[in-house]
Scaffold this motif. Sequence first.
Motif, mmCIF file in Angstrom:
data_model
loop_
_atom_site.group_PDB
_atom_site.id
_atom_site.type_symbol
_atom_site.label_atom_id
_atom_site.label_comp_id
_atom_site.label_asym_id
_atom_site.label_seq_id
_atom_site.Cartn_x
_atom_site.Cartn_y
_atom_site.Cartn_z
ATOM 1 N N MET A 1 11.927 14.055 -52.879
ATOM 2 C CA MET A 1 13.080 13.376 -52.325
ATOM 3 C C MET A 1 12.802 11.893 -52.144
ATOM 4 N N PHE A 2 11.609 11.575 -51.629
ATOM 5 C CA PHE A 2 11.290 10.174 -51.365
ATOM 6 C C PHE A 2 11.383 9.341 -52.637
ATOM 7 N N ARG A 3 10.755 9.809 -53.711
ATOM 8 C CA ARG A 3 10.743 9.028 -54.957
ATOM 9 C C ARG A 3 12.130 8.929 -55.584
ATOM 10 N N TYR A 4 12.972 9.901 -55.364
ATOM 11 C CA TYR A 4 14.321 9.839 -55.913
ATOM 12 C C TYR A 4 15.158 8.782 -55.203
ATOM 13 N N PHE A 5 15.059 8.708 -53.893
ATOM 14 C CA PHE A 5 15.912 7.796 -53.135
ATOM 15 C C PHE A 5 15.305 6.416 -52.921
ATOM 16 N N ALA A 6 14.002 6.258 -53.078
ATOM 17 C CA ALA A 6 13.370 4.952 -52.901
ATOM 18 C C ALA A 6 13.827 4.001 -53.999
ATOM 19 N N THR A 7 14.046 2.742 -53.641
ATOM 20 C CA THR A 7 14.552 1.780 -54.626
ATOM 21 C C THR A 7 13.587 0.638 -54.939
ATOM 22 N N TYR A 8 12.515 0.484 -54.169
ATOM 23 C CA TYR A 8 11.605 -0.640 -54.382
ATOM 24 C C TYR A 8 10.193 -0.178 -54.704
ATOM 25 N N LYS A 9 9.532 -0.965 -55.548
ATOM 26 C CA LYS A 9 8.116 -0.769 -55.828
ATOM 27 C C LYS A 9 7.432 -2.100 -55.574
ATOM 28 N N LEU A 10 6.524 -2.115 -54.600
ATOM 29 C CA LEU A 10 5.763 -3.321 -54.292
ATOM 30 C C LEU A 10 4.520 -3.336 -55.165
ATOM 31 N N VAL A 11 4.305 -4.453 -55.847
ATOM 32 C CA VAL A 11 3.178 -4.576 -56.773
ATOM 33 C C VAL A 11 2.309 -5.738 -56.319
ATOM 34 N N ASP A 12 0.990 -5.475 -56.164
ATOM 35 C CA ASP A 12 0.095 -6.558 -55.769
ATOM 36 C C ASP A 12 -0.430 -7.277 -57.013
ATOM 37 N N GLU A 13 -1.242 -8.295 -56.796
ATOM 38 C CA GLU A 13 -1.731 -9.122 -57.908
ATOM 39 C C GLU A 13 -2.674 -8.360 -58.842
ATOM 40 N N LYS A 14 -3.241 -7.246 -58.403
ATOM 41 C CA LYS A 14 -4.125 -6.433 -59.243
ATOM 42 C C LYS A 14 -3.359 -5.381 -60.035
ATOM 43 N N GLY A 15 -2.065 -5.270 -59.784
ATOM 44 C CA GLY A 15 -1.254 -4.284 -60.483
ATOM 45 C C GLY A 15 -1.081 -2.984 -59.730
ATOM 46 N N ASN A 16 -1.711 -2.857 -58.556
ATOM 47 C CA ASN A 16 -1.522 -1.664 -57.733
ATOM 48 C C ASN A 16 -0.115 -1.678 -57.156
ATOM 49 N N SER A 17 0.477 -0.507 -57.035
ATOM 50 C CA SER A 17 1.853 -0.471 -56.551
ATOM 51 C C SER A 17 2.044 0.601 -55.486
ATOM 52 N N GLU A 18 3.080 0.391 -54.678
ATOM 53 C CA GLU A 18 3.473 1.368 -53.666
ATOM 54 C C GLU A 18 4.989 1.430 -53.644
ATOM 55 N N VAL A 19 5.513 2.639 -53.694
ATOM 56 C CA VAL A 19 6.948 2.849 -53.677
ATOM 57 C C VAL A 19 7.431 2.791 -52.228
ATOM 58 N N MET A 20 8.540 2.080 -51.996
ATOM 59 C CA MET A 20 9.090 1.912 -50.655
ATOM 60 C C MET A 20 10.593 2.160 -50.692
ATOM 61 N N LEU B 1 15.348 8.792 -60.464
ATOM 62 C CA LEU B 1 13.976 9.214 -60.241
ATOM 63 C C LEU B 1 13.005 8.289 -60.976
ATOM 64 N N ASP B 2 12.065 7.746 -60.235
ATOM 65 C CA ASP B 2 11.036 6.839 -60.763
ATOM 66 C C ASP B 2 11.600 5.594 -61.430
ATOM 67 N N GLN B 3 12.752 5.130 -60.996
ATOM 68 C CA GLN B 3 13.304 3.851 -61.437
ATOM 69 C C GLN B 3 13.433 2.981 -60.192
ATOM 70 N N PHE B 4 12.656 1.899 -60.165
ATOM 71 C CA PHE B 4 12.580 1.079 -58.969
ATOM 72 C C PHE B 4 12.794 -0.392 -59.294
ATOM 73 N N ILE B 5 13.121 -1.148 -58.278
ATOM 74 C CA ILE B 5 13.174 -2.600 -58.371
ATOM 75 C C ILE B 5 11.766 -3.087 -58.029
ATOM 76 N N SER B 6 11.068 -3.667 -58.996
ATOM 77 C CA SER B 6 9.702 -4.129 -58.760
ATOM 78 C C SER B 6 9.716 -5.478 -58.064
ATOM 79 N N VAL B 7 8.897 -5.589 -57.025
ATOM 80 C CA VAL B 7 8.809 -6.811 -56.235
ATOM 81 C C VAL B 7 7.337 -7.103 -55.988
#
Length: 94
Positions: free
Chosen positions: A1-20, A42-48
């Motif tokens: 459910m979380f990944r379906y409804f989450a809209t943002y993916k935070l990406v750090d300078e090393k390329g690591n990401s966290e869905v929010m 599902l698994d489509q996010f706005i990368s920031v």
Amino acid sequence: MFRYFATYKLVDEKGNSEVMMTPQDFLRSISPGEKQPENLGLDQFISVALTEVHTISTKLDLNTESVFYQLGAGGLISFSDYIFLLTVLSTSRR
């Protein structure tokens, strides 16, 4: 459910990401019959970039006293925050 409804993916300078998710995403996830915005799924996010999180929190227009603002990165909710909120909502008052 979380990944379906989450809209943002935070990406750090090393390329690591966290869905929010935003507070609006959270409300959609617990409301029957609600769907994700038309252009996301599902698994489509706005990368920031991690350095631009403050721009998202400004768009959300949350009060600094809001539980959502206090929980996560300026109003964004992580998976562990999501589980915590669902636990709080589903626990009886006793």
